[in-house]
Write a protein that holds these residues in place. Structure first.
Motif, PDB file in Angstrom:
ATOM      1  N   ARG A 226       0.835  -1.213   0.000  1.00  0.00           N
ATOM      2  CA  ARG A 226       0.000   0.000   0.000  1.00  0.00           C
ATOM      3  C   ARG A 226       0.864   1.255   0.000  1.00  0.00           C
ATOM      4  O   ARG A 226       1.990   1.249   0.476  1.00  0.00           O
ATOM      5  N   SER A 227       0.266   2.316  -0.519  1.00  0.00           N
ATOM      6  CA  SER A 227       1.004   3.572  -0.644  1.00  0.00           C
ATOM      7  C   SER A 227       1.354   4.147   0.722  1.00  0.00           C
ATOM      8  O   SER A 227       2.519   4.375   1.014  1.00  0.00           O
ATOM      9  N   MET A 228       0.373   4.404   1.552  1.00  0.00           N
ATOM     10  CA  MET A 228       0.584   4.911   2.899  1.00  0.00           C
ATOM     11  C   MET A 228      -0.745   4.871   3.642  1.00  0.00           C
ATOM     12  O   MET A 228      -1.790   5.081   3.040  1.00  0.00           O
ATOM     13  N   PRO A 229      -0.698   4.562   4.924  1.00  0.00           N
ATOM     14  CA  PRO A 229      -1.939   4.522   5.704  1.00  0.00           C
ATOM     15  C   PRO A 229      -2.602   5.895   5.699  1.00  0.00           C
ATOM     16  O   PRO A 229      -1.896   6.894   5.703  1.00  0.00           O
TER      17      PRO A 229
ATOM     18  N   THR B 294      -5.709   2.418   0.920  1.00  0.00           N
ATOM     19  CA  THR B 294      -5.615   1.000   0.537  1.00  0.00           C
ATOM     20  C   THR B 294      -5.059   0.856  -0.882  1.00  0.00           C
ATOM     21  O   THR B 294      -5.035  -0.242  -1.424  1.00  0.00           O
ATOM     22  N   LEU B 295      -4.604   1.946  -1.479  1.00  0.00           N
ATOM     23  CA  LEU B 295      -4.131   1.941  -2.854  1.00  0.00           C
ATOM     24  C   LEU B 295      -2.852   1.113  -3.006  1.00  0.00           C
ATOM     25  O   LEU B 295      -1.891   1.286  -2.259  1.00  0.00           O
ATOM     26  N   SER B 296      -2.867   0.204  -3.974  1.00  0.00           N
ATOM     27  CA  SER B 296      -1.715  -0.629  -4.311  1.00  0.00           C
ATOM     28  C   SER B 296      -1.777  -0.929  -5.803  1.00  0.00           C
ATOM     29  O   SER B 296      -2.819  -0.754  -6.438  1.00  0.00           O
TER      30      SER B 296
ATOM     31  N   ASP C 115     -19.644   0.483  -5.268  1.00  0.00           N
ATOM     32  CA  ASP C 115     -18.480   0.675  -4.402  1.00  0.00           C
ATOM     33  C   ASP C 115     -17.221   0.185  -5.109  1.00  0.00           C
ATOM     34  O   ASP C 115     -16.709  -0.887  -4.814  1.00  0.00           O
ATOM     35  N   PHE C 116     -16.710   1.000  -6.014  1.00  0.00           N
ATOM     36  CA  PHE C 116     -15.529   0.612  -6.774  1.00  0.00           C
ATOM     37  C   PHE C 116     -14.264   0.636  -5.923  1.00  0.00           C
ATOM     38  O   PHE C 116     -13.235   0.120  -6.322  1.00  0.00           O
ATOM     39  N   GLN C 117     -14.334   1.228  -4.740  1.00  0.00           N
ATOM     40  CA  GLN C 117     -13.187   1.228  -3.837  1.00  0.00           C
ATOM     41  C   GLN C 117     -12.914  -0.165  -3.283  1.00  0.00           C
ATOM     42  O   GLN C 117     -11.796  -0.477  -2.882  1.00  0.00           O
TER      43      GLN C 117
ATOM     44  N   LEU D  95       3.942   6.266  -8.939  1.00  0.00           N
ATOM     45  CA  LEU D  95       4.383   6.511  -7.560  1.00  0.00           C
ATOM     46  C   LEU D  95       4.455   5.219  -6.752  1.00  0.00           C
ATOM     47  O   LEU D  95       5.378   5.019  -5.964  1.00  0.00           O
ATOM     48  N   LEU D  96       3.468   4.341  -6.954  1.00  0.00           N
ATOM     49  CA  LEU D  96       3.468   3.070  -6.229  1.00  0.00           C
ATOM     50  C   LEU D  96       4.685   2.228  -6.600  1.00  0.00           C
ATOM     51  O   LEU D  96       5.345   1.662  -5.729  1.00  0.00           O
TER      52      LEU D  96
END
Length: 168
Positions: free
Chosen positions: A44-47, A50-52, A86-88, A157-158
Motif C-alpha cells: 500500500r502507498s501509505m496509511p 488502501t491503494l496498491s 463501491d468501486f473502492q 508513484l506506487l
C-alpha cells in the motif's frame, strides 16, 4: 510476459487513435506491475490508503467490465470484487494474488476489445445505469483512457515506492 506498448498513430482515424491510446495505457499499467511479487503488488502507498498496484489492476478490471460489458453490451453480470456502486472495494487485496487479478483484467480487456471491434461506429450507444443515460462508445473509450491515465500516475508513484523503478 513481454509487454508491447505501441504509441498512437500520428495521423490515424479517430477510432484507430482512441483504440491505440487505450491500449497504450493498458500496457503502461501492465509495465508498472511487471516483475513484482504478490507481496510487492499488494504493498500500500501509505496509511490509511488502501491503494496498491494489485488494487489498481483489480479496479481497472471492474472498470473495463462495467463500461464495455455492462454498459455497451448490456450484459447482466455482477462485478467481481465491488458491491454495486463501491468501486473502492476492489482496492482491498486481502488474500488476492497477482495471477488472479491479471487473469481477470486480461479477460475483461479481451471482452472490451471484442465489443469495441464489433461496434459499427463510435456513435453506437449503451445505457449507463448509474447516470441513467445512454452513452456513446466514443465517450466510453475516452472515459477509459482518462481512467487509465489517472491511475497510471498512481502506478508510477506506487512502483517507485516498491523498488525505485521510475519512468516509462
Amino acid at each position: 510476459m513481454t509487454i508491447e506498448r505501441i504509441g498512437p498513430p500520428l495521423r490515424g482515424s479517430e477510432r484507430e487513435t482512441l483504440r491505440t491510446f487505450l491500449d497504450f495505457h493498458r500496457a503502461t499499467l501492465a509495465m508498472k506491475c511487471e516483475g513484482l511479487t504478490d507481496e510487492e503488488l499488494a504493498r500500500r502507498s501509505m496509511p490509511p490508503s488502501t491503494l496498491s498496484l494489485l488494487g489498481l489492476v483489480r479496479h481497472m478490471a471492474e472498470v473495463e467490465r462495467t463500461w464495455f460489458r455492462r454498459t455497451m453490451n448490456a450484459e447482466d453480470i455482477p462485478l467481481r470484487w465491488s458491491p454495486e456502486g463501491d468501486f473502492q472495494a476492489a482496492y482491498d487485496t486481502t488474500g488476492a494474488t497477482g495471477a488472479e487479478a491479471f487473469a481477470a483484467w486480461e479477460e475483461e480487456v479481451g471482452h472490451s476489445r471484442a465489443i469495441e471491434a464489433a461496434a459499427e461506429s463510435l456513435d453506437v450507444t449503451g445505457y449507463n445505469k448509474r447516470w441513467e443515460e445512454d452513452v456513446s462508445l466514443r465517450l466510453v473509450m475516452l472515459h477509459l483512457i482518462h481512467e487509465y491515465a489517472r491511475h497510471n500516475g498512481h502506478a508510477d508513484l506506487l512502483r517507485e515506492g516498491v523498488d525505485g523503478t521510475v519512468g516509462a
